[in-house]
Motif scaffolding. Structure first.
Motif, short mmCIF file in Angstrom:
data_model
loop_
_atom_site.label_atom_id
_atom_site.label_comp_id
_atom_site.label_asym_id
_atom_site.label_seq_id
_atom_site.Cartn_x
_atom_site.Cartn_y
_atom_site.Cartn_z
N PHE A 171 0.83 -1.20 0.00
CA PHE A 171 0.00 0.00 0.00
C PHE A 171 0.87 1.25 0.00
CE2 PHE A 171 -2.73 -3.25 1.81
CZ PHE A 171 -3.97 -2.98 1.25
N VAL A 172 0.32 2.32 -0.60
CA VAL A 172 0.92 3.66 -0.54
C VAL A 172 -0.20 4.66 -0.34
CG1 VAL A 172 2.92 3.16 -2.01
CG2 VAL A 172 0.77 3.96 -3.04
N ALA A 173 0.18 5.87 0.07
CA ALA A 173 -0.80 6.95 0.13
C ALA A 173 -1.28 7.29 -1.28
CB ALA A 173 -0.17 8.19 0.79
N GLN A 174 -2.49 7.74 -1.38
CA GLN A 174 -3.06 8.02 -2.70
C GLN A 174 -2.31 9.12 -3.44
OE1 GLN A 174 -7.28 8.71 -2.32
NE2 GLN A 174 -7.73 6.56 -1.92
N GLY A 175 -1.60 9.97 -2.71
CA GLY A 175 -0.82 11.03 -3.36
C GLY A 175 0.61 10.63 -3.65
N HIS A 176 1.00 9.41 -3.33
CA HIS A 176 2.38 8.94 -3.56
C HIS A 176 2.58 8.70 -5.06
CE1 HIS A 176 5.88 6.25 -3.43
NE2 HIS A 176 6.13 6.76 -2.24
N PRO A 177 3.80 8.93 -5.60
CA PRO A 177 4.05 8.70 -7.03
C PRO A 177 3.71 7.29 -7.50
CG PRO A 177 5.85 9.94 -6.08
CD PRO A 177 4.97 9.56 -4.94
N LEU A 178 3.91 6.29 -6.64
CA LEU A 178 3.61 4.92 -7.04
C LEU A 178 2.12 4.68 -7.27
CD1 LEU A 178 5.99 2.78 -4.77
CD2 LEU A 178 6.07 2.99 -7.27
N ALA A 179 1.30 5.51 -6.66
CA ALA A 179 -0.15 5.34 -6.81
C ALA A 179 -0.59 5.57 -8.25
CB ALA A 179 -0.89 6.28 -5.87
N GLN A 180 0.20 6.34 -9.03
CA GLN A 180 -0.15 6.60 -10.42
C GLN A 180 0.70 5.79 -11.40
OE1 GLN A 180 0.03 9.43 -8.18
NE2 GLN A 180 -2.18 9.02 -8.05
N ALA A 181 1.59 4.95 -10.89
CA ALA A 181 2.48 4.18 -11.78
C ALA A 181 1.69 3.12 -12.54
CB ALA A 181 3.60 3.53 -10.97
N ALA A 182 1.95 3.02 -13.86
CA ALA A 182 1.24 2.05 -14.68
C ALA A 182 1.80 0.65 -14.49
CB ALA A 182 1.32 2.46 -16.15
N PHE A 229 5.29 8.65 3.32
CA PHE A 229 6.73 8.45 3.45
C PHE A 229 7.26 7.27 2.62
CE2 PHE A 229 6.05 10.45 7.80
CZ PHE A 229 6.42 11.70 7.36
N GLY A 230 6.38 6.41 2.11
CA GLY A 230 6.85 5.29 1.31
C GLY A 230 5.76 4.24 1.14
N TRP A 231 6.18 3.10 0.59
CA TRP A 231 5.25 1.99 0.40
C TRP A 231 5.49 0.95 1.51
CZ3 TRP A 231 7.53 -2.79 -0.39
CH2 TRP A 231 8.87 -2.78 -0.84
N ALA A 232 4.42 0.22 1.85
CA ALA A 232 4.52 -0.71 2.97
C ALA A 232 3.68 -1.95 2.73
CB ALA A 232 4.07 -0.03 4.27
N PRO A 233 4.19 -3.13 3.11
CA PRO A 233 3.36 -4.32 3.17
C PRO A 233 2.52 -4.28 4.44
CG PRO A 233 5.63 -4.86 3.77
CD PRO A 233 5.61 -3.40 3.44
N LEU A 234 1.21 -4.35 4.27
CA LEU A 234 0.30 -4.19 5.41
C LEU A 234 -0.82 -5.22 5.34
CD1 LEU A 234 -0.12 -0.31 5.26
CD2 LEU A 234 1.21 -1.58 6.97
N PRO A 235 -1.31 -5.67 6.49
CA PRO A 235 -2.48 -6.55 6.48
C PRO A 235 -3.68 -5.85 5.86
CG PRO A 235 -1.39 -6.57 8.63
CD PRO A 235 -0.78 -5.45 7.85
N ARG A 236 -4.34 -6.54 4.95
CA ARG A 236 -5.48 -5.92 4.28
C ARG A 236 -6.58 -5.49 5.25
NH1 ARG A 236 -6.93 -9.26 -1.25
NH2 ARG A 236 -6.25 -7.65 -2.71
N TRP A 237 -6.84 -6.31 6.28
CA TRP A 237 -7.91 -5.98 7.22
C TRP A 237 -7.59 -4.68 7.97
CZ3 TRP A 237 -7.97 -4.99 12.37
CH2 TRP A 237 -6.84 -5.33 13.11
N GLY A 243 -7.29 2.61 7.15
CA GLY A 243 -6.69 3.36 6.05
C GLY A 243 -7.58 3.55 4.85
N THR A 244 -8.85 3.22 4.98
CA THR A 244 -9.77 3.37 3.84
C THR A 244 -9.87 4.83 3.42
OG1 THR A 244 -11.08 1.47 4.59
CG2 THR A 244 -12.13 2.99 3.06
N GLY A 245 -9.73 5.06 2.11
CA GLY A 245 -9.82 6.41 1.57
C GLY A 245 -8.52 7.18 1.62
N VAL A 246 -7.50 6.61 2.27
CA VAL A 246 -6.20 7.27 2.38
C VAL A 246 -5.12 6.47 1.65
CG1 VAL A 246 -4.46 8.17 3.97
CG2 VAL A 246 -6.88 8.26 4.60
N LEU A 247 -5.17 5.15 1.79
CA LEU A 247 -4.16 4.28 1.18
C LEU A 247 -4.71 3.59 -0.05
CD1 LEU A 247 -2.57 2.60 4.35
CD2 LEU A 247 -1.71 4.55 3.03
#
Length: 284
Positions: A171-182, A229-237, A243-247
């Motif tokens: 997961f990343v924040a919606q404004g993180h560059p990876l969020a728009q990576a194809a 601050f970066g991308w993270a492996p996180l439990p989906r639950w 983190g709904t609506g943010v990540l």
């Protein structure tokens, strides 16, 4: 102070509606019940029953004292039950350590049943991950742990797999560059900061490549990710709850990954009856 028997006679007489009915319920004569209540009235300097009619009824003071008497009898019952459990070896306190990877309906149901069975036993819940969970059980700090499954455990621990699993995704924040990576692969990820789990007892088990921030809990990693601050492996639950609506979940080959959960306990510090009962509920 009134004895247990006297208070019980008072409560039963009030509940049953007559001294004779209370006597039948308690296996005593009506005169014994009447004498007990008269003695209680003298001790309290109160009239508890109006005896002007055939069946005595509670006075206003009697209604108030009935509630207090019931409270005392309930407390005495809990005291006796706790003493009985302790004399049988039941733990005075049970400590359970659990990983944030594990969201379990089974665990929640087991806790509800546990509260009914051991209402006065102190329960402590700790949150830790991986090697930290193992260390808590090894040191006797936790009686039982529910941890992300590992291939090998120290020989002094016993493990059993719980019949549930969860998933970890990136997961990343919606404004993180990876969020728009194809297209995202390992090389692309390494161009951005990784937020990774690092246990307290063994923080450098594996060396990461590239920029890394670490924390000993998934919840702290989630907060770092939300701040961009970066991308993270996180439990989906966990993301679904906090983190709904943010990540945003990243689509990367090999992710999400299933996580199986083991129950752990020590051969050297085995759980007592309450801990064993909880384990049985979780492993049924």
């Amino acid at each position: 102070m009134a004895s247990h028997e006297v208070l019980l006679a008072f409560v039963e007489a009030a509940t049953q509606g007559s001294f004779s009915a209370a006597g039948r319920k308690l296996g005593k004569s009506q005169s014994t019940i009447s004498a007990a209540i008269a003695s209680l009235e003298i001790d309290l300097n109160l009239v508890l029953f109006d005896r002007s009619s055939r069946n005595p009824s509670l006075t206003p003071a009697g209604h108030v004292m009935l509630q207090r008497a019931e409270d005392i009898l309930a407390a005495n019952s809990r005291l006796a039950m706790t003493a009985s459990q302790l004399s049988q070896g039941v733990e005075a306190k049970l400590t359970v350590a659990i990983s944030d990877t594990y969201q379990s309906n089974r665990f929640e149901a087991a806790l509800s049943a546990f509260e009914q069975r051991y209402p006065d036993l102190e329960l402590e819940c700790l949150i830790a991950e991986c090697d930290d969970l193992v260390a808590l059980v090894q040191r006797g700090r936790a009686h039982v742990a529910f941890a992300e499954m590992q291939e090998v455990y120290p020989p002094d621990l016993v493990s059993a797999t719980v019949d549930e699993r969860t998933e970890i995704a990136l997961f990343v924040a919606q404004g993180h560059p990876l969020a728009q990576a194809a297209h995202i692969d390992k090389e692309v990820l390494q161009q951005h900061r990784e937020l990774r789990l690092a246990t307290i007892v063994n923080p450098y088990e594996t060396r990461a490549q590239g920029r890394v921030w670490s924390a000993p809990s998934y919840l702290m990693l989630l907060e770092m990710a939300e701040l961009g601050f970066g991308w993270a492996p996180l439990p989906r639950w966990l993301v679904g709850r906090f983190g709904t609506g943010v990540l945003q979940e990243l689509k990367v080959r090999g992710w999400p990954k299933p996580v199986f959960v083991d129950a752990l306990w020590s051969r050297l510090h085995p759980p007592g009856p309450a801990g064993s009962w909880l384990l049985g509920k979780m492993l049924d």
